[in-house]
Design a protein around this motif. Structure first.
Motif, PDB file in Angstrom:
ATOM      1  N   VAL A  74       0.838  -1.201   0.000  1.00  0.00           N
ATOM      2  CA  VAL A  74       0.000   0.000   0.000  1.00  0.00           C
ATOM      3  C   VAL A  74       0.875   1.253   0.000  1.00  0.00           C
ATOM      4  O   VAL A  74       0.631   2.192  -0.758  1.00  0.00           O
ATOM      5  N   ILE A  75       1.916   1.263   0.831  1.00  0.00           N
ATOM      6  CA  ILE A  75       2.832   2.410   0.880  1.00  0.00           C
ATOM      7  C   ILE A  75       3.485   2.622  -0.485  1.00  0.00           C
ATOM      8  O   ILE A  75       3.569   3.747  -0.985  1.00  0.00           O
ATOM      9  N   GLN A  77       2.313   1.743  -3.435  1.00  0.00           N
ATOM     10  CA  GLN A  77       1.312   2.233  -4.388  1.00  0.00           C
ATOM     11  C   GLN A  77       1.029   3.720  -4.181  1.00  0.00           C
ATOM     12  O   GLN A  77       0.897   4.469  -5.142  1.00  0.00           O
ATOM     13  N   LEU A  78       0.941   4.134  -2.936  1.00  0.00           N
ATOM     14  CA  LEU A  78       0.719   5.552  -2.652  1.00  0.00           C
ATOM     15  C   LEU A  78       1.883   6.395  -3.172  1.00  0.00           C
ATOM     16  O   LEU A  78       1.676   7.415  -3.822  1.00  0.00           O
ATOM     17  N   ASN A  81       1.970   6.924  -6.794  1.00  0.00           N
ATOM     18  CA  ASN A  81       0.943   7.860  -7.255  1.00  0.00           C
ATOM     19  C   ASN A  81       1.169   9.272  -6.739  1.00  0.00           C
ATOM     20  O   ASN A  81       0.259  10.104  -6.742  1.00  0.00           O
ATOM     21  N   CYS A  83       2.065  10.408  -3.642  1.00  0.00           N
ATOM     22  CA  CYS A  83       1.824  10.754  -2.243  1.00  0.00           C
ATOM     23  C   CYS A  83       3.102  10.588  -1.434  1.00  0.00           C
ATOM     24  O   CYS A  83       3.839   9.623  -1.624  1.00  0.00           O
ATOM     25  N   VAL A  85       4.550   9.529   1.862  1.00  0.00           N
ATOM     26  CA  VAL A  85       4.092   8.669   2.952  1.00  0.00           C
ATOM     27  C   VAL A  85       5.063   8.782   4.110  1.00  0.00           C
ATOM     28  O   VAL A  85       6.279   8.708   3.929  1.00  0.00           O
ATOM     29  N   PHE A 103      -0.418   9.911   5.025  1.00  0.00           N
ATOM     30  CA  PHE A 103      -0.133  10.629   3.793  1.00  0.00           C
ATOM     31  C   PHE A 103      -1.224  11.664   3.585  1.00  0.00           C
ATOM     32  O   PHE A 103      -2.311  11.572   4.161  1.00  0.00           O
ATOM     33  N   ASP A 105      -3.734  13.108   0.884  1.00  0.00           N
ATOM     34  CA  ASP A 105      -4.282  12.668  -0.392  1.00  0.00           C
ATOM     35  C   ASP A 105      -4.075  13.749  -1.463  1.00  0.00           C
ATOM     36  O   ASP A 105      -3.750  14.892  -1.144  1.00  0.00           O
TER      37      ASP A 105
END
Length: 108
Positions: A74-75, A77-78, A81, A83, A85, A103, A105
């Motif tokens: 998940v980290i 992927q963020l 994109n 973000c 984190v 993070f 958004d």
């Protein structure tokens, strides 16, 4: 699996949640959070809703339960994109989690 874990709001009517959270929503009051934030417990978790005192009504944060095995994915992927984190031991302790990351958004 990701599930909604908690919601944090800011409101000039934060104190009113002591009654609203119990009488209307049917929760129970949990120990106050930082700066006398009102916390409402809805199940066996320490709290699910937090209302911070503030000058205007605002959604502050949504917290998600993520399986420990999935958190790095998940980290990644963020970050992919755009973000930024921040993984924080202090946040993990506050949320009573093994690990926690935050993070902002794309909408701020």
């Amino acid at each position: 699996m990701e599930n909604l874990a908690y919601v944090i709001f800011r409101s000039p009517a934060a104190e009113e949640w002591r009654t609203f959270g119990t009488a209307i929503i049917g929760g129970s009051l949990a120990d106050d959070g930082p700066n006398r934030a009102v916390r409402v417990r809805l199940d066996d978790r320490p709290w699910r809703i937090q209302i911070d005192p503030g000058e205007r009504d605002q959604l502050v944060a949504l917290g998600w339960n993520v399986a420990a095995a999935d958190l790095d994915r998940v980290i990644d992927q963020l970050a992919a994109n755009g973000c930024i984190v921040d993984e924080s031991a202090d946040l993990a302790a506050e949320r009573r989690a093994g690990r926690a990351a935050s993070f902002v958004d794309p909408f701020g």
